[in-house]
Motif scaffolding. Structure first.
Motif, PDB file in Angstrom:
ATOM      1  N   TYR A   1       0.858  -1.186   0.000  1.00 41.88           N
ATOM      2  CA  TYR A   1       0.000   0.000   0.000  1.00 41.88           C
ATOM      3  C   TYR A   1       0.891   1.232   0.000  1.00 41.88           C
ATOM      4  O   TYR A   1       1.700   1.427   0.920  1.00 41.88           O
ATOM      5  CB  TYR A   1      -0.908  -0.007   1.233  1.00 41.88           C
ATOM      6  CG  TYR A   1      -1.700   1.265   1.445  1.00 41.88           C
ATOM      7  CD1 TYR A   1      -2.462   1.823   0.425  1.00 41.88           C
ATOM      8  CD2 TYR A   1      -1.708   1.907   2.693  1.00 41.88           C
ATOM      9  CE1 TYR A   1      -3.194   2.988   0.617  1.00 41.88           C
ATOM     10  CE2 TYR A   1      -2.443   3.068   2.900  1.00 41.88           C
ATOM     11  CZ  TYR A   1      -3.184   3.605   1.856  1.00 41.88           C
ATOM     12  OH  TYR A   1      -3.902   4.752   2.048  1.00 41.88           O
ATOM     13  N   MET A   2       0.779   2.052  -1.036  1.00 41.51           N
ATOM     14  CA  MET A   2       1.582   3.263  -1.121  1.00 41.51           C
ATOM     15  C   MET A   2       1.007   4.296  -0.156  1.00 41.51           C
ATOM     16  O   MET A   2      -0.134   4.735  -0.307  1.00 41.51           O
ATOM     17  CB  MET A   2       1.585   3.815  -2.544  1.00 41.51           C
ATOM     18  CG  MET A   2       2.017   2.813  -3.623  1.00 41.51           C
ATOM     19  SD  MET A   2       3.578   1.950  -3.281  1.00 41.51           S
ATOM     20  CE  MET A   2       4.728   3.315  -3.135  1.00 41.51           C
ATOM     21  N   SER A   3       1.814   4.664   0.840  1.00 42.87           N
ATOM     22  CA  SER A   3       1.313   5.516   1.916  1.00 42.87           C
ATOM     23  C   SER A   3       2.426   6.384   2.484  1.00 42.87           C
ATOM     24  O   SER A   3       3.539   5.900   2.706  1.00 42.87           O
ATOM     25  CB  SER A   3       0.738   4.630   3.028  1.00 42.87           C
ATOM     26  OG  SER A   3       0.544   5.358   4.222  1.00 42.87           O
ATOM     27  N   PRO A   4       2.157   7.665   2.760  1.00 48.44           N
ATOM     28  CA  PRO A   4       3.185   8.529   3.351  1.00 48.44           C
ATOM     29  C   PRO A   4       3.572   8.115   4.767  1.00 48.44           C
ATOM     30  O   PRO A   4       4.579   8.582   5.286  1.00 48.44           O
ATOM     31  CB  PRO A   4       2.539   9.923   3.341  1.00 48.44           C
ATOM     32  CG  PRO A   4       1.074   9.664   3.271  1.00 48.44           C
ATOM     33  CD  PRO A   4       0.917   8.412   2.473  1.00 48.44           C
ATOM     34  N   ARG A   5       2.784   7.238   5.396  1.00 47.35           N
ATOM     35  CA  ARG A   5       3.151   6.790   6.736  1.00 47.35           C
ATOM     36  C   ARG A   5       3.950   5.492   6.700  1.00 47.35           C
ATOM     37  O   ARG A   5       4.304   4.949   7.747  1.00 47.35           O
ATOM     38  CB  ARG A   5       1.898   6.604   7.590  1.00 47.35           C
ATOM     39  CG  ARG A   5       1.010   5.441   7.186  1.00 47.35           C
ATOM     40  CD  ARG A   5      -0.241   5.380   8.021  1.00 47.35           C
ATOM     41  NE  ARG A   5      -1.018   4.179   7.744  1.00 47.35           N
ATOM     42  CZ  ARG A   5      -2.217   3.921   8.240  1.00 47.35           C
ATOM     43  NH1 ARG A   5      -2.785   4.819   9.029  1.00 47.35           N
ATOM     44  NH2 ARG A   5      -2.852   2.809   7.946  1.00 47.35           N
ATOM     45  N   GLY A   6       4.250   4.990   5.502  1.00 48.37           N
ATOM     46  CA  GLY A   6       5.023   3.764   5.379  1.00 48.37           C
ATOM     47  C   GLY A   6       6.514   4.004   5.516  1.00 48.37           C
ATOM     48  O   GLY A   6       6.983   5.142   5.604  1.00 48.37           O
ATOM     49  N   LYS A   7       7.279   2.923   5.502  1.00 48.93           N
ATOM     50  CA  LYS A   7       8.737   3.028   5.515  1.00 48.93           C
ATOM     51  C   LYS A   7       9.219   3.528   4.159  1.00 48.93           C
ATOM     52  O   LYS A   7       8.657   3.201   3.119  1.00 48.93           O
ATOM     53  CB  LYS A   7       9.362   1.665   5.830  1.00 48.93           C
ATOM     54  CG  LYS A   7       9.110   1.196   7.258  1.00 48.93           C
ATOM     55  CD  LYS A   7       9.856  -0.095   7.547  1.00 48.93           C
ATOM     56  CE  LYS A   7       9.658  -0.516   9.004  1.00 48.93           C
ATOM     57  NZ  LYS A   7      10.359  -1.789   9.317  1.00 48.93           N
ATOM     58  N   ILE A   8      10.283   4.315   4.179  1.00 47.40           N
ATOM     59  CA  ILE A   8      10.798   4.916   2.962  1.00 47.40           C
ATOM     60  C   ILE A   8      11.364   3.844   2.032  1.00 47.40           C
ATOM     61  O   ILE A   8      12.113   2.963   2.462  1.00 47.40           O
ATOM     62  CB  ILE A   8      11.895   5.946   3.282  1.00 47.40           C
ATOM     63  CG1 ILE A   8      11.320   7.098   4.116  1.00 47.40           C
ATOM     64  CG2 ILE A   8      12.528   6.482   1.997  1.00 47.40           C
ATOM     65  CD1 ILE A   8      10.321   7.947   3.375  1.00 47.40           C
ATOM     66  N   LEU A   9      11.022   3.938   0.759  1.00 46.04           N
ATOM     67  CA  LEU A   9      11.552   3.036  -0.250  1.00 46.04           C
ATOM     68  C   LEU A   9      13.040   3.316  -0.435  1.00 46.04           C
ATOM     69  O   LEU A   9      13.437   4.427  -0.774  1.00 46.04           O
ATOM     70  CB  LEU A   9      10.811   3.255  -1.568  1.00 46.04           C
ATOM     71  CG  LEU A   9      11.199   2.369  -2.746  1.00 46.04           C
ATOM     72  CD1 LEU A   9      10.817   0.918  -2.470  1.00 46.04           C
ATOM     73  CD2 LEU A   9      10.528   2.856  -4.023  1.00 46.04           C
ATOM     74  N   ASP A  10      13.873   2.299  -0.208  1.00 48.52           N
ATOM     75  CA  ASP A  10      15.311   2.469  -0.355  1.00 48.52           C
ATOM     76  C   ASP A  10      15.892   1.285  -1.120  1.00 48.52           C
ATOM     77  O   ASP A  10      15.163   0.395  -1.575  1.00 48.52           O
ATOM     78  CB  ASP A  10      16.007   2.622   1.011  1.00 48.52           C
ATOM     79  CG  ASP A  10      15.733   1.443   1.951  1.00 48.52           C
ATOM     80  OD1 ASP A  10      15.260   0.388   1.484  1.00 48.52           O
ATOM     81  OD2 ASP A  10      16.000   1.580   3.166  1.00 48.52           O
TER      82      ASP A  10
END
Length: 247
Positions: free
Chosen positions: A83-92
């Protein structure tokens, strides 16, 4: 790799799936990308997919029922759900490499104020963010994730090693690049690049990458220096020179 995207705006993905690197990978059968319209699983006569949140507050929330229907249509119970969400972990880099090894995944694009939490909990969705900012929906972040993950899949890029060789994946920012003509409007390319001396060219590029990384991303340089590297005598001299330079 098979990727199912669940979205309220499937038309946004058509140019991405049909163009450039991703388009070629799809045509070659390396990638399968399908965008599914969540609205078609709404039981409302107007295909409504959102409603006011319980407890009040501004904005609308995507309802659980259409999301459940979309998930079931792509058999999400057997796949990795994101789920693409601003509260998720940063994509690295680490997450990108991890996802590139997954054969099938479902990407849910939120909209409005988010998605009914029950849908996320039931489908065990992993929340991922592309940065500490908020966009109007999850479609653009999903495209970023798909593009970055696709580059890691064998056969997608022309050079199998280029995905890890460039920019931050190598540990340093990329050096400046030039092409023809050698002189343009009084601006000339560095002479070393036309010398034919590949050792000197490699050293020049190494120096430029070090200098740029120190200036713009000292955090990356710190991480790079903490790793073990078999520096040549010339590379170590350049490294010492760059580290002595004022920021």
């Amino acid at each position: 790799m098979k990727i199912d995207v669940l979205t309220l705006f499937p038309e946004m993905f058509r140019p991405v799936m049909e163009s450039s690197m991703l388009g070629r990978a799809v045509a070659a059968g390396i990638l399968q990308i399908k965008a599914t319209d969540i609205r078609q699983f709404s039981h409302d006569k107007h295909n409504k997919a959102d409603d006011y949140p319980f407890g009040g507050g501004g904005g609308m929330v995507m309802m659980a029922d259409p999301v459940f229907g979309a998930m079931e249509s792509v058999e999400a119970e057997n796949k990795k759900v994101i789920y693409m969400s601003p509260r998720g972990k940063i994509l690295d880099r680490e997450k990108i490499e991890e996802l590139s090894k997954i054969p099938e995944m479902v990407i849910l694009c939120g909209h409005y104020e988010g998605v009914d939490q029950r849908a996320l909990d039931h489908w065990n969705a992993e929340e991922i963010s592309i940065g500490d900012y908020v966009l109007t929906g999850g479609e653009l972040p999903a495209m970023v994730l798909i593009d970055s993950v696709a580059r890691m899949i064998p056969g997608v890029l022309g050079n199998e090693n280029s995905a890890l060789d460039e920019s931050v994946y190598s540990g340093l920012l990329e050096h400046p690049q030039y092409t023809k003509p050698r002189e343009y409007r009084g601006l000339e390319i560095p002479e070393v690049l036309t010398s034919g001396n590949h050792k000197q060219i490699d050293l020049w590029r190494f120096k430029q990458s070090l200098a740029l990384t120190k200036e713009r991303r000292p955090d990356l340089l710190k991480r790079y220096l903490e790793q073990e590297h078999a520096f040549s005598k010339e590379e170590r001299r350049i490294l010492e020179e760059i580290m002595k330079m004022e920021r």
